[in-house]
Design a protein around this motif. Structure first.
Motif, PDB file in Angstrom:
ATOM      1  N   ALA A   8     -12.697  38.094  -8.367  1.00 17.89           N
ATOM      2  CA  ALA A   8     -13.340  37.327  -7.300  1.00 17.89           C
ATOM      3  C   ALA A   8     -13.567  35.910  -7.791  1.00 17.89           C
ATOM      4  O   ALA A   8     -13.613  35.645  -8.993  1.00 17.89           O
ATOM      5  CB  ALA A   8     -14.672  37.969  -6.923  1.00 17.89           C
ATOM      6  N   THR A   9     -13.740  35.023  -6.827  1.00 17.79           N
ATOM      7  CA  THR A   9     -14.083  33.643  -7.137  1.00 17.79           C
ATOM      8  C   THR A   9     -14.936  33.098  -6.008  1.00 17.79           C
ATOM      9  O   THR A   9     -14.951  33.657  -4.906  1.00 17.79           O
ATOM     10  CB  THR A   9     -12.817  32.782  -7.352  1.00 17.79           C
ATOM     11  N   ASN A  10     -15.650  32.050  -6.253  1.00 23.93           N
ATOM     12  CA  ASN A  10     -16.476  31.414  -5.232  1.00 23.93           C
ATOM     13  C   ASN A  10     -15.800  30.147  -4.742  1.00 23.93           C
ATOM     14  O   ASN A  10     -15.214  29.406  -5.539  1.00 23.93           O
ATOM     15  CB  ASN A  10     -17.860  31.046  -5.792  1.00 23.93           C
ATOM     16  N   ALA A  11     -15.915  29.907  -3.436  1.00 27.19           N
ATOM     17  CA  ALA A  11     -15.417  28.669  -2.843  1.00 27.19           C
ATOM     18  C   ALA A  11     -16.611  27.954  -2.239  1.00 27.19           C
ATOM     19  O   ALA A  11     -17.304  28.508  -1.386  1.00 27.19           O
ATOM     20  CB  ALA A  11     -14.371  28.974  -1.778  1.00 27.19           C
ATOM     21  N   ASN A  12     -16.878  26.745  -2.673  1.00 30.66           N
ATOM     22  CA  ASN A  12     -18.040  25.984  -2.208  1.00 30.66           C
ATOM     23  C   ASN A  12     -17.605  24.834  -1.311  1.00 30.66           C
ATOM     24  O   ASN A  12     -16.458  24.391  -1.360  1.00 30.66           O
ATOM     25  CB  ASN A  12     -18.823  25.436  -3.407  1.00 30.66           C
ATOM     26  N   GLY A  13     -18.536  24.322  -0.517  1.00 33.96           N
ATOM     27  CA  GLY A  13     -18.275  23.154   0.321  1.00 33.96           C
ATOM     28  C   GLY A  13     -17.423  23.450   1.539  1.00 33.96           C
ATOM     29  O   GLY A  13     -16.803  22.548   2.091  1.00 33.96           O
ATOM     30  N   LEU A  14     -17.395  24.712   1.982  1.00 33.41           N
ATOM     31  CA  LEU A  14     -16.580  25.071   3.133  1.00 33.41           C
ATOM     32  C   LEU A  14     -17.266  24.658   4.429  1.00 33.41           C
ATOM     33  O   LEU A  14     -18.494  24.653   4.525  1.00 33.41           O
ATOM     34  CB  LEU A  14     -16.318  26.578   3.137  1.00 33.41           C
ATOM     35  N   VAL A  15     -16.470  24.355   5.439  1.00 31.96           N
ATOM     36  CA  VAL A  15     -16.976  23.949   6.751  1.00 31.96           C
ATOM     37  C   VAL A  15     -16.869  25.140   7.698  1.00 31.96           C
ATOM     38  O   VAL A  15     -15.790  25.719   7.850  1.00 31.96           O
ATOM     39  CB  VAL A  15     -16.167  22.747   7.296  1.00 31.96           C
ATOM     40  N   ALA A  16     -17.987  25.506   8.331  1.00 32.90           N
ATOM     41  CA  ALA A  16     -18.000  26.657   9.234  1.00 32.90           C
ATOM     42  C   ALA A  16     -17.002  26.471  10.359  1.00 32.90           C
ATOM     43  O   ALA A  16     -16.828  25.378  10.888  1.00 32.90           O
ATOM     44  CB  ALA A  16     -19.396  26.855   9.811  1.00 32.90           C
ATOM     45  N   GLY A  17     -16.330  27.564  10.702  1.00 37.95           N
ATOM     46  CA  GLY A  17     -15.374  27.541  11.794  1.00 37.95           C
ATOM     47  C   GLY A  17     -13.994  27.047  11.402  1.00 37.95           C
ATOM     48  O   GLY A  17     -13.065  27.103  12.201  1.00 37.95           O
ATOM     49  N   THR A  18     -13.835  26.545  10.185  1.00 32.06           N
ATOM     50  CA  THR A  18     -12.539  26.051   9.715  1.00 32.06           C
ATOM     51  C   THR A  18     -11.765  27.197   9.086  1.00 32.06           C
ATOM     52  O   THR A  18     -12.315  27.936   8.279  1.00 32.06           O
ATOM     53  CB  THR A  18     -12.744  24.931   8.669  1.00 32.06           C
ATOM     54  N   PRO A  19     -10.485  27.354   9.435  1.00 32.07           N
ATOM     55  CA  PRO A  19      -9.719  28.420   8.778  1.00 32.07           C
ATOM     56  C   PRO A  19      -9.352  28.013   7.344  1.00 32.07           C
ATOM     57  O   PRO A  19      -8.986  26.873   7.072  1.00 32.07           O
ATOM     58  CB  PRO A  19      -8.466  28.538   9.651  1.00 32.07           C
ATOM     59  N   TYR A  20      -9.472  28.947   6.428  1.00 28.77           N
ATOM     60  CA  TYR A  20      -9.089  28.751   5.033  1.00 28.77           C
ATOM     61  C   TYR A  20      -8.078  29.830   4.656  1.00 28.77           C
ATOM     62  O   TYR A  20      -8.157  30.957   5.139  1.00 28.77           O
ATOM     63  CB  TYR A  20     -10.311  28.809   4.107  1.00 28.77           C
ATOM     64  N   TYR A  21      -7.135  29.466   3.790  1.00 28.54           N
ATOM     65  CA  TYR A  21      -6.049  30.363   3.411  1.00 28.54           C
ATOM     66  C   TYR A  21      -6.033  30.513   1.892  1.00 28.54           C
ATOM     67  O   TYR A  21      -6.354  29.576   1.172  1.00 28.54           O
ATOM     68  CB  TYR A  21      -4.702  29.799   3.876  1.00 28.54           C
ATOM     69  N   TYR A  22      -5.641  31.685   1.428  1.00 27.95           N
ATOM     70  CA  TYR A  22      -5.514  31.887  -0.013  1.00 27.95           C
ATOM     71  C   TYR A  22      -4.445  32.936  -0.303  1.00 27.95           C
ATOM     72  O   TYR A  22      -4.093  33.747   0.564  1.00 27.95           O
ATOM     73  CB  TYR A  22      -6.854  32.280  -0.644  1.00 27.95           C
ATOM     74  N   ARG A  23      -3.963  32.899  -1.540  1.00 28.16           N
ATOM     75  CA  ARG A  23      -3.028  33.878  -2.076  1.00 28.16           C
ATOM     76  C   ARG A  23      -3.431  34.156  -3.514  1.00 28.16           C
ATOM     77  O   ARG A  23      -4.070  33.341  -4.156  1.00 28.16           O
ATOM     78  CB  ARG A  23      -1.604  33.327  -2.072  1.00 28.16           C
ATOM     79  N   ALA A  24      -3.004  35.277  -4.013  1.00 29.66           N
ATOM     80  CA  ALA A  24      -3.264  35.622  -5.417  1.00 29.66           C
ATOM     81  C   ALA A  24      -1.919  35.784  -6.125  1.00 29.66           C
ATOM     82  O   ALA A  24      -0.957  36.278  -5.542  1.00 29.66           O
ATOM     83  CB  ALA A  24      -4.055  36.912  -5.510  1.00 29.66           C
ATOM     84  N   PHE A  25      -1.884  35.326  -7.373  1.00 22.81           N
ATOM     85  CA  PHE A  25      -0.686  35.506  -8.198  1.00 22.81           C
ATOM     86  C   PHE A  25      -1.014  36.527  -9.272  1.00 22.81           C
ATOM     87  O   PHE A  25      -2.027  36.418  -9.967  1.00 22.81           O
ATOM     88  CB  PHE A  25      -0.263  34.180  -8.845  1.00 22.81           C
ATOM     89  N   VAL A  26      -0.171  37.549  -9.380  1.00 28.59           N
ATOM     90  CA  VAL A  26      -0.405  38.634 -10.329  1.00 28.59           C
ATOM     91  C   VAL A  26       0.803  38.727 -11.255  1.00 28.59           C
ATOM     92  O   VAL A  26       1.946  38.618 -10.821  1.00 28.59           O
ATOM     93  CB  VAL A  26      -0.596  39.973  -9.585  1.00 28.59           C
ATOM     94  N   THR A  27       0.506  38.920 -12.542  1.00 28.21           N
ATOM     95  CA  THR A  27       1.591  39.086 -13.514  1.00 28.21           C
ATOM     96  C   THR A  27       1.254  40.213 -14.471  1.00 28.21           C
ATOM     97  O   THR A  27       0.075  40.493 -14.727  1.00 28.21           O
ATOM     98  CB  THR A  27       1.840  37.777 -14.290  1.00 28.21           C
TER      99      THR A  27
END
Length: 178
Positions: A8-27
């Motif tokens: 897990a990680t924390n994301a700070n400073g996000l704006v409500a209602g804004t879509p955010y996208y992420y992916r994970a890289f695994v090796t």
């Protein structure tokens, strides 16, 4: 043999209602791969506003308010009301709501009394309260009830501006069956 793990990680400073996208890289040391694209929205508490009471009678009134914003998640909403100086609070739950006008009719109020109410809402980001709105119940039934198809305002029948729209509405308030 490797073991699976959760990260897990924390994301700070996000704006409500804004879509955010992420992916994970695994090796695993010999190869790696990206996960599928994931989307989430940052939440914030909903916002609500109370509005003037209408249809005010001797022991009943219509409480009004508005859900201005869900905060990104459909909230639960309710009205809280109480007589001036009273210790107990009446609560009327409205369940889940979408932005727009909200209202409920309450009965059993004390006649000729100042009452207060507010709208409350809650989602997983927090709970909020609107400002408090005041109204006073009527002291007695008026000697004359006003009825007109063009009546407007609080529609409690006490004058032409607040006239009932139908005779049945006036008779119901007087206690006659419709």
């Amino acid at each position: 043999a490797g073991t699976w793990g959760v990260f897990a990680t924390n994301a700070n400073g996000l704006v409500a209602g804004t879509p955010y996208y992420y992916r994970a890289f695994v090796t695993n040391g010999s190869a790696g791969d990206w996960s599928g694209l994931q989307t989430f929205y940052a939440l914030q508490p909903p916002t609500v506003t109370s509005a003037p009471a209408t249809d005010i009678l001797r022991t009943a009134a219509k409480l009004n308010g508005r859900l201005d914003s869900t905060g990104g998640e459909v909230p639960q909403v309710w009205f809280q009301y109480w007589a001036d100086g009273g210790g107990s609070t009446g609560v009327v739950g409205l369940g889940e709501a979408t932005p727009g006008p909200l209202f409920t009719s309450v009965t059993g109020l004390t006649l000729n009394t100042l009452h207060h109410y507010r709208l409350a809402a809650s989602n997983s980001a927090g709970s909020v309260l609107s400002g408090v709105t005041d109204f006073s119940t009527l002291s007695t039934n008026p000697l004359n009830w006003y009825v007109t198809a063009t009546g407007a305002g609080a529609r409690n029948g006490v004058d032409w501006a607040n006239a009932f729209a139908t005779p049945d509405a006036a008779l119901t308030v007087c206690g006659y069956p419709g």
